[in-house]
Scaffold this active site. Structure first.
Site, PDB file in Angstrom:
ATOM      1  N   ASP A 308       5.879  37.181  35.380  1.00  0.00           N
ATOM      2  CA  ASP A 308       5.791  36.830  36.674  1.00  0.00           C
ATOM      3  C   ASP A 308       5.799  35.383  37.010  1.00  0.00           C
ATOM      4  O   ASP A 308       4.789  34.953  36.344  1.00  0.00           O
ATOM      5  CB  ASP A 308       4.749  37.767  37.524  1.00  0.00           C
ATOM      6  N   ASN A 316       8.953  28.962  47.410  1.00  0.00           N
ATOM      7  CA  ASN A 316       9.716  29.234  48.399  1.00  0.00           C
ATOM      8  C   ASN A 316       9.516  28.432  49.847  1.00  0.00           C
ATOM      9  O   ASN A 316      10.154  27.900  50.406  1.00  0.00           O
ATOM     10  CB  ASN A 316      10.234  30.711  48.606  1.00  0.00           C
ATOM     11  N   HIS A 321      14.459  28.097  49.660  1.00  0.00           N
ATOM     12  CA  HIS A 321      14.738  29.217  48.892  1.00  0.00           C
ATOM     13  C   HIS A 321      15.894  28.868  47.917  1.00  0.00           C
ATOM     14  O   HIS A 321      15.904  29.664  46.824  1.00  0.00           O
ATOM     15  CB  HIS A 321      15.229  30.461  49.742  1.00  0.00           C
ATOM     16  N   ASP A 325      15.829  29.575  44.051  1.00  0.00           N
ATOM     17  CA  ASP A 325      16.925  30.081  43.215  1.00  0.00           C
ATOM     18  C   ASP A 325      17.081  29.416  41.856  1.00  0.00           C
ATOM     19  O   ASP A 325      17.425  30.084  40.940  1.00  0.00           O
ATOM     20  CB  ASP A 325      18.011  30.255  44.110  1.00  0.00           C
ATOM     21  N   ARG A 340      16.987  36.948  20.466  1.00  0.00           N
ATOM     22  CA  ARG A 340      17.934  37.605  19.681  1.00  0.00           C
ATOM     23  C   ARG A 340      18.671  38.503  20.367  1.00  0.00           C
ATOM     24  O   ARG A 340      18.332  39.125  21.580  1.00  0.00           O
ATOM     25  CB  ARG A 340      17.335  38.427  18.616  1.00  0.00           C
ATOM     26  N   GLU A 351      10.667  37.722  41.400  1.00  0.00           N
ATOM     27  CA  GLU A 351      10.287  36.616  40.621  1.00  0.00           C
ATOM     28  C   GLU A 351       9.914  37.370  39.272  1.00  0.00           C
ATOM     29  O   GLU A 351       9.321  36.799  38.458  1.00  0.00           O
ATOM     30  CB  GLU A 351       9.263  36.022  41.144  1.00  0.00           C
TER      31      GLU A 351
END
Length: 440
Positions: A308, A316, A321, A325, A340, A351
């Site tokens: 997180d 933000n 925003h 992004d 892998r 998020e």
């Protein structure tokens, strides 16, 4: 002096795309989309500029706008770019962009056909899918195929084909273990003989089409005795193709590739988060079930990691925003590049991200994730007002089988440790394993 024009770069960028268009505003918009998606856009307003970029070492694809009426023929553009490549190195995969609706692809005389035909304007979803698809074409496709056939002749013949190295064939002679093998192998296609022991291939196909996991699996029927009624029966139960032996092997390979590639493209569009390029939560959960079945069968470990971003709402609110992004897209690209192929990475939601490391315990997973966390924390982000800032993430890790045998149990344990990491200061990964202490 650099061979290429200067371009900002960091290690989390996943794709580099050359876009040729005479419209400066369009190139500016595509570059802006690229920045949001962490895609490097090399803009060229003419053929001369495109030729400067064509040998960029990180180039994964091209998008070429075909104006109406065309000022320069498409074959001439491609021939000029090809002549700028060293030796006989082929051009990267390319797509064509058309400015007017209703136009057919005017590329019948082009030696290399276009992989995509797009229509202006391009939104973020279309651009992201185009970049991802062109990049996927750079790597040779290896097909993972399961064959259910009581005889061995067809399997032996496939293995002697000149391009057999591109087919990883798994052969079953009896349907008893078919569902287990499907779950274990997750094949790109199933070759199913019409006559198999215990039940017919038609009945097997009908059953598979009732199981959500295998609804879109390409199923190609094989038969030694072609019959119009059986051919119709094959399609009625959900078969994708019907191949009568003997078959021309070039035709067989072509039909197999077409079925698999089309299914892969559809799945990829449905299973990938547009912004980060990672699996969606739904696709992740579906694939996790297969990974758990595999490690359980072989008594191996598995680590489930839940990540997180720290104080993402503040990012933000402070920087906007679009900047947020870019942060999400950067972490997504980093996770995609640092693990892998067999490991799973997904945007869990908002998020939050999820990573599964197969055949690794929680201690090893923590070391790998900490390296990613350190690298991510060093990446400088810039707001629209040119303010530089850095971002960290917190994570919790659970371990199979110590923390549970089911996905819900692993998720709960990882989520609790993530919550502890947030509440005890953020920018940390739990659990912590002291040196010399045993771990799961």
């Amino acid at each position: 002096m650099s061979k290429f024009p200067a371009f900002p770069h960091h290690s989390a960028q996943a794709s580099t795309i050359l876009v040729m268009d005479s419209d400066a505003d369009f190139l500016s918009e595509i570059t802006r989309l690229g920045e949001q998606l962490i895609v490097k856009v090399l803009g060229a307003r003419n053929l001369e500029q495109a030729a400067r970029w064509i040998n960029h070492p990180e180039l994964t694809g091209m998008l070429i706008t075909v104006p109406d009426p065309p000022a320069t023929s498409l074959p001439h553009i491609l021939q000029t770019l090809a002549s700028s490549r060293p030796g006989a190195e082929p051009l990267p995969p390319f797509g064509l962009i058309y400015e007017q609706s209703g136009l057919l692809v005017r590329a019948h005389d082009v030696p290399t056909p276009a992989a995509l035909a797009l229509q202006k304007p391009l939104d973020r979803t279309t651009f992201s899918q185009a970049v991802h698809y062109l990049g996927s074409l750079q790597s040779p496709t290896r097909l993972n195929v399961l064959l259910l056939d009581p005889q061995h002749n067809f399997a032996r013949r496939i293995q002697t084909l000149p391009n057999a190295a591109n087919i990883c064939l798994h052969h079953l002679t009896h349907p008893a273990g078919l569902l287990d093998e499907l779950e274990h192998l997750r094949p790109d296609a199933l070759l199913l003989h019409t006559h198999t022991p215990a039940m017919s291939g038609f009945e097997i196909c009908r059953i598979l089409r009732t199981i959500p996991t295998w609804i879109d699996l390409p199923i190609l029927f094989l038969t030694d005795r072609p019959d119009p009624a059986q051919r119709l029966a094959a399609f009625k139960v959900g078969g994708d193709d019907y191949l009568a032996q003997p078959i021309a092997w070039d035709e067989f390979i072509a039909r197999l590739h077409v079925r698999v590639e089309r299914t892969r493209l559809v799945r990829d569009r449905a299973d990938r988060d547009i912004l980060t390029g990672l699996l969606t939560r739904r696709a992740f959960v579906e694939q996790l079930a297969g990974r758990l079945a595999e490690v359980s069968r072989h008594a191996r470990p598995l680590a489930f990691c839940l990540l997180d971003l720290d104080r993402f709402k503040q990012i933000n609110d402070t920087y906007g925003h679009l900047t947020g992004d870019r942060v999400l897209a950067t972490l997504g690209r980093l996770l995609a590049n640092r693990f892998r192929i067999e490991d799973l990475r997904a945007r869990w939601g908002g998020e939050e991200f999820a990573v599964v490391l197969v055949n690794e315990d929680a201690h090893t997973a923590r070391l790998a994730l900490q390296r990613v966390a350190d690298e991510f924390a060093r990446i400088p982000f810039k707001s629209e007002e040119d303010q530089t800032f850095h971002v960290t993430f917190s994570a919790g890790i659970s371990h199979f089988p110590a923390d549970g045998l089911e996905p819900e149990e692993l998720l709960y344990a990882a989520d609790q440790r993530l919550l502890d990491a947030k509440q005890t200061g953020r920018n940390r990964i739990l659990p912590i394993f002291p040196s010399g202490h045993p771990h799961p």
